[in-house]
Scaffold this motif. Structure first.
Motif, short mmCIF file in Angstrom:
data_model
loop_
_atom_site.label_atom_id
_atom_site.label_comp_id
_atom_site.label_asym_id
_atom_site.label_seq_id
_atom_site.Cartn_x
_atom_site.Cartn_y
_atom_site.Cartn_z
N GLU A 66 0.90 -1.12 0.06
CA GLU A 66 -0.04 0.00 -0.08
C GLU A 66 0.73 1.31 -0.11
O GLU A 66 2.00 1.26 0.21
CB GLU A 66 -1.07 0.08 1.30
N ASP A 67 0.22 2.26 -0.40
CA ASP A 67 1.01 3.59 -0.23
C ASP A 67 2.11 3.69 -1.44
O ASP A 67 3.08 4.52 -1.00
CB ASP A 67 1.39 4.10 1.19
N VAL A 68 1.97 3.01 -2.34
CA VAL A 68 3.16 2.92 -3.47
C VAL A 68 2.40 3.10 -4.66
O VAL A 68 1.64 2.12 -4.96
CB VAL A 68 4.15 1.94 -3.31
N GLU A 69 2.91 3.77 -5.56
CA GLU A 69 2.44 3.84 -6.85
C GLU A 69 2.97 2.67 -7.99
O GLU A 69 4.25 2.23 -7.51
CB GLU A 69 2.68 5.21 -7.76
N VAL A 70 2.14 2.03 -8.75
CA VAL A 70 2.44 1.08 -9.61
C VAL A 70 4.06 1.41 -10.00
O VAL A 70 4.90 0.48 -10.09
CB VAL A 70 1.63 0.66 -10.75
N GLU A 71 4.19 2.62 -10.84
CA GLU A 71 5.33 2.84 -11.47
C GLU A 71 6.52 3.14 -10.72
O GLU A 71 7.50 2.28 -11.09
CB GLU A 71 5.12 4.15 -12.17
N VAL A 72 6.19 3.26 -9.61
CA VAL A 72 7.35 3.52 -8.52
C VAL A 72 7.76 2.05 -7.97
O VAL A 72 9.17 1.63 -8.08
CB VAL A 72 6.93 4.32 -7.23
N PHE A 73 6.74 1.18 -7.73
CA PHE A 73 6.94 -0.17 -7.38
C PHE A 73 7.95 -0.88 -8.61
O PHE A 73 8.79 -1.98 -8.16
CB PHE A 73 5.91 -0.89 -6.96
#
Length: 120
Positions: A66-73
């Motif tokens: 949670e609290d993480v954008e898909v692109e960042v992950f």
């Protein structure tokens, strides 16, 4: 011969056979990422503790991030598997996500001479 985590494990992330051998699903937003507990555990003490103890994630082979954008992950997961990162990919959100699971991106940042961005 010189092996690193990146040269040895990148195919697991990038190859269909690597996805087939995955043993955990990481759910970020509405996207699932196939991954390998041993790689995640080797690179993150948070994942390591999660998979080595009697936790829901270890039993169900599923982790909600949670609290993480898909692109960042995606960038962080690529770093976990390949030990490579582009200076264009480094953002405060990436550093926060890495900090959340104790992935040491800062060592990589020093190597690429972009460490001053970390202090923002």
């Amino acid at each position: 011969m010189n092996f690193s985590i990146g040269s040895s494990s990148s195919w697991l992330l990038l190859d269909d056979d690597g996805a087939k051998s995955s043993d955990v699903v990481l759910r970020v937003g509405n996207k699932d990422f196939q991954a390998h507990k041993c790689i995640l555990s080797a690179r993150s003490p948070v994942f390591g503790a999660m998979f080595q103890h009697d936790m829901k994630e270890a039993k169900e082979n599923h982790v909600d991030i949670e609290d993480v954008e898909v692109e960042v992950f995606e960038v962080m997961l690529r770093f976990i598997y390949t030990d490579k990162i582009s200076s264009d990919d480094v953002t405060i959100d990436l550093l926060k996500a890495a900090d959340k699971v104790c992935v040491c991106i800062d060592q990589c940042l020093q190597f690429y001479s972009i460490y001053p961005l970390y202090s923002l």
